[in-house]
Design an enzyme around this catalytic site. Structure first.
Site, PDB file in Angstrom:
ATOM      1  N   ASP A   1       0.305   0.810   0.566  1.00 31.83           N
ATOM      2  CA  ASP A   1      -1.151   0.840   0.663  1.00 31.83           C
ATOM      3  C   ASP A   1      -1.691   0.360  -0.699  1.00 31.83           C
ATOM      4  O   ASP A   1      -0.955   0.382  -1.699  1.00 31.83           O
ATOM      5  CB  ASP A   1      -1.576   2.289   0.949  1.00 31.83           C
ATOM      6  CG  ASP A   1      -3.045   2.493   0.752  1.00 31.83           C
ATOM      7  OD1 ASP A   1      -3.816   1.897   1.509  1.00 31.83           O
ATOM      8  OD2 ASP A   1      -3.424   3.250  -0.166  1.00 31.83           O
TER       9      ASP A   1
ATOM     10  N   ASP B   1      -5.548   0.710  -2.168  1.00 37.41           N
ATOM     11  CA  ASP B   1      -6.496   1.626  -2.827  1.00 37.41           C
ATOM     12  C   ASP B   1      -5.939   3.043  -2.871  1.00 37.41           C
ATOM     13  O   ASP B   1      -5.603   3.608  -1.826  1.00 37.41           O
ATOM     14  CB  ASP B   1      -7.827   1.663  -2.071  1.00 37.41           C
ATOM     15  CG  ASP B   1      -8.497   0.306  -1.996  1.00 37.41           C
ATOM     16  OD1 ASP B   1      -8.039  -0.538  -1.214  1.00 37.41           O
ATOM     17  OD2 ASP B   1      -9.481   0.095  -2.722  1.00 37.41           O
TER      18      ASP B   1
HETATM   19  O1  PGA Z   1     -10.906   1.454   2.458  1.00 34.45           O
HETATM   20  C1  PGA Z   1     -10.433   0.459   1.883  1.00 34.45           C
HETATM   21  O2  PGA Z   1     -11.150  -0.431   1.359  1.00 34.45           O
HETATM   22  C2  PGA Z   1      -8.961   0.201   1.865  1.00 34.45           C
HETATM   23  O3  PGA Z   1      -8.194   1.298   1.723  1.00 34.45           O
HETATM   24  P1  PGA Z   1      -6.588   1.238   1.679  1.00 34.45           P
HETATM   25  O4  PGA Z   1      -6.150   0.241   0.627  1.00 34.45           O
HETATM   26  O5  PGA Z   1      -6.288   2.660   1.285  1.00 34.45           O
HETATM   27  O6  PGA Z   1      -6.114   0.869   3.064  1.00 34.45           O
END
Ligand code: PGA
Length: 222
Positions: free
Chosen positions: A11, A13
């Site tokens: 993942d 973020d």
């Molecule tokens: O909500 C976002 O912009 C993305 O979140 P993620 O990288 O945790 O999938």
């Protein structure tokens, strides 16, 4: 458990990069543009996970006192999206930073021959801006964003795509994330999932997502 994973899916973020301060900056610059009240960092932290469009919908619902459904179909969102886009393109990389040991760990995994992928719900144009800002683009064999396929996480399409591309089986792969969405994505794909406790899990402890493991530090992926 394989000593060396053949593929790791990450993942973005809250797992690789702490992004919420600059997302909050872009959201609040957008709200100021329309003379709406600003939101707090903690609120923004709790809205991360479904992509920035969804985050903006939640922010607009909060400050304009409309339901999410009203914002989704109303004029405010249409007007706010290009303003947010302009601000987020500018703030990307200004107040985000890699979590400890991310770069070295990714480098070591690469040296071990592990395939590396990002699977995020962030939209492609922002995913690449964040990765570029931190010199991470070259690290990954594959980058899948929320708008790469017609379905985003927790749909397992991104994981299945990577596994098929590399001829890697589910048991040789690992998903590393920070949220219930990541845990559900990995479960839907049938791959093990480890969660980091420092990211964005909508205010809930990651233990409540029943991951295979909670790791306190990114280097524990090795
Ligand atoms: O909500 C976002 O912009 C993305 O979140 P993620 O990288 O945790 O999938």
């Amino acid at each position: 458990m394989p000593a060396h994973w053949k593929a790791c899916f990450f993942d973005l973020d809250g797992t690789l990069v702490q992004t919420s301060p600059e997302i909050a900056d872009a959201v609040n610059a957008t709200l100021r543009h329309f003379n709406w009240p600003e939101v707090t960092q903690a609120q923004v932290d709790g809205w991360i996970g479904q992509g920035t469009r969804e985050l903006l919908i939640l922010a607009l619902s909060c400050v304009t006192e409309q339901t999410v459904a009203q914002v989704r179909s109303g004029a405010d969102l249409k007007e706010a999206l290009p303003i947010f886009d302009r601000h987020y393109q500018k703030t990307c990389g200004t107040r985000s930073h890699l979590y400890p040991h991310v770069r070295e760990t990714l480098q070591t995994l690469r040296e071990q021959g592990c395939r590396l992928a990002v699977v995020t719900n962030k939209e492609e144009r922002y995913t690449h801006a964040v990765l570029r800002a931190h010199g991470l683009q070259e690290m990954f064999d594959l980058v899948i964003s929320g708008d790469t396929f017609s379905n985003k996480k927790p749909d397992p399409v991104g994981i299945f795509y990577g596994l098929a591309l590399w001829g890697v089986s589910k048991s040789e792969a690992l998903f590393i994330g920070d949220s219930s969405i990541d845990a559900a994505t990995a479960r839907n794909a049938g791959v093990p999932v480890w969660l980091l406790p420092y990211g964005y899990n909508m205010g809930q402890p990651v233990q409540s997502c029943a991951p295979d493991r909670v790791i306190e530090d990114f280097s524990e992926v090795l």
